[in-house]
Write a protein that holds these residues in place. Structure first.
Motif, short mmCIF file in Angstrom:
data_model
loop_
_atom_site.label_atom_id
_atom_site.label_comp_id
_atom_site.label_asym_id
_atom_site.label_seq_id
_atom_site.Cartn_x
_atom_site.Cartn_y
_atom_site.Cartn_z
N LEU A 103 -5.31 22.53 -11.15
CA LEU A 103 -5.82 21.85 -9.97
C LEU A 103 -7.34 21.85 -9.94
O LEU A 103 -7.96 20.86 -9.54
CB LEU A 103 -5.25 22.51 -8.70
N HIS A 104 -7.96 22.94 -10.39
CA HIS A 104 -9.42 23.00 -10.36
C HIS A 104 -10.05 21.99 -11.33
O HIS A 104 -11.21 21.64 -11.17
CB HIS A 104 -9.91 24.42 -10.64
N LEU A 105 -9.29 21.52 -12.31
CA LEU A 105 -9.79 20.47 -13.20
C LEU A 105 -9.44 19.07 -12.69
O LEU A 105 -10.25 18.16 -12.77
CB LEU A 105 -9.20 20.65 -14.60
N ALA A 106 -8.23 18.91 -12.19
CA ALA A 106 -7.76 17.59 -11.79
C ALA A 106 -8.37 17.12 -10.47
O ALA A 106 -8.74 15.95 -10.33
CB ALA A 106 -6.24 17.59 -11.68
N TRP A 132 0.51 11.85 -9.46
CA TRP A 132 -0.32 13.02 -9.19
C TRP A 132 0.46 14.32 -9.43
O TRP A 132 -0.05 15.26 -10.04
CB TRP A 132 -0.85 12.97 -7.75
N VAL A 133 1.71 14.35 -9.00
CA VAL A 133 2.55 15.53 -9.24
C VAL A 133 2.75 15.73 -10.74
O VAL A 133 2.67 16.87 -11.24
CB VAL A 133 3.90 15.41 -8.50
N TRP A 134 2.95 14.66 -11.48
CA TRP A 134 3.09 14.76 -12.94
C TRP A 134 1.81 15.30 -13.56
O TRP A 134 1.86 16.16 -14.45
CB TRP A 134 3.45 13.39 -13.52
N ILE A 135 0.66 14.80 -13.11
CA ILE A 135 -0.63 15.28 -13.62
C ILE A 135 -0.78 16.77 -13.36
O ILE A 135 -1.21 17.53 -14.24
CB ILE A 135 -1.79 14.48 -13.00
N LEU A 136 -0.39 17.20 -12.17
CA LEU A 136 -0.53 18.62 -11.82
C LEU A 136 0.40 19.51 -12.62
O LEU A 136 0.15 20.71 -12.75
CB LEU A 136 -0.31 18.82 -10.32
N ARG A 137 1.46 18.95 -13.19
CA ARG A 137 2.32 19.74 -14.08
C ARG A 137 1.61 20.06 -15.38
O ARG A 137 1.95 21.02 -16.06
CB ARG A 137 3.61 18.97 -14.40
N HIS A 138 0.63 19.22 -15.75
CA HIS A 138 -0.01 19.34 -17.05
C HIS A 138 -1.48 19.77 -16.97
O HIS A 138 -2.09 20.01 -18.01
CB HIS A 138 0.08 18.01 -17.80
N ALA A 156 0.83 -1.21 0.00
CA ALA A 156 0.00 0.00 0.00
C ALA A 156 0.86 1.25 0.00
O ALA A 156 0.59 2.20 -0.75
CB ALA A 156 -0.94 -0.01 1.22
N LEU A 157 1.89 1.27 0.82
CA LEU A 157 2.77 2.45 0.88
C LEU A 157 3.52 2.66 -0.43
O LEU A 157 3.67 3.80 -0.89
CB LEU A 157 3.75 2.31 2.04
N MET A 158 3.95 1.57 -1.05
CA MET A 158 4.63 1.69 -2.35
C MET A 158 3.67 2.22 -3.41
O MET A 158 4.04 3.10 -4.21
CB MET A 158 5.22 0.34 -2.76
N LEU A 159 2.45 1.70 -3.42
CA LEU A 159 1.46 2.18 -4.38
C LEU A 159 1.14 3.65 -4.15
O LEU A 159 1.04 4.42 -5.11
CB LEU A 159 0.19 1.33 -4.29
N TYR A 160 1.00 4.05 -2.90
CA TYR A 160 0.75 5.46 -2.60
C TYR A 160 1.92 6.33 -3.05
O TYR A 160 1.73 7.45 -3.53
CB TYR A 160 0.48 5.65 -1.10
N GLY A 161 3.15 5.84 -2.90
CA GLY A 161 4.32 6.59 -3.36
C GLY A 161 4.29 6.80 -4.87
O GLY A 161 4.50 7.92 -5.36
N VAL A 162 3.98 5.73 -5.60
CA VAL A 162 3.91 5.82 -7.06
C VAL A 162 2.77 6.74 -7.49
O VAL A 162 2.94 7.59 -8.38
CB VAL A 162 3.76 4.42 -7.69
N THR A 163 1.61 6.60 -6.86
CA THR A 163 0.47 7.44 -7.26
C THR A 163 0.71 8.90 -6.88
O THR A 163 0.22 9.79 -7.58
CB THR A 163 -0.85 6.94 -6.64
#
Length: 104
Positions: A56-59, A47-53, A36-43
């Motif tokens: 925030l109000h959309l994502a 999430w940070v990558w998504i926020l680069r593109h 679970a912790l590894m999956l949360y780390g990857v996600t």
């Protein structure tokens, strides 16, 4: 959001594997917890990558989908009950996410 939802199921399995008397070894060597912790780390990195593109109000409204995904996954994989109120609330969340996404 699917990774976060799956992580919640892994955390539930980790909690089920811990006893009241579990010492630190029970926590540190709990495979479900480690997964679970590894999956949360990857996600989190995703999430940070998504926020680069994306704004925030959309994502961010899509994170609300976890409130529907988690109970559905728990129903199918953990045998937990799935109540009508949960599904109705999930439908409202879907409506809200659709509304927020279309407002851009």
């Amino acid at each position: 959001m699917f990774g976060i939802s799956l992580g919640q199921l892994l955390f539930k399995q980790a909690a089920a594997g811990l006893t009241q008397a579990a010492g630190w070894q029970g926590w540190v060597f709990n495979g479900w917890l480690i997964s679970a912790l590894m999956l949360y780390g990857v996600t989190t990195l995703l999430w940070v990558w998504i926020l680069r593109h994306a704004s925030l109000h959309l994502a961010y409204p899509f994170m609300g989908l976890a409130f529907l995904i988690v109970p559905v996954l728990a129903y199918f994989f953990l045998g937990e009950p799935l109540h009508l109120k949960t599904l109705l609330g999930g439908a409202l969340i879907l409506l809200g996410v659709s509304l927020a996404a279309s407002a851009a």
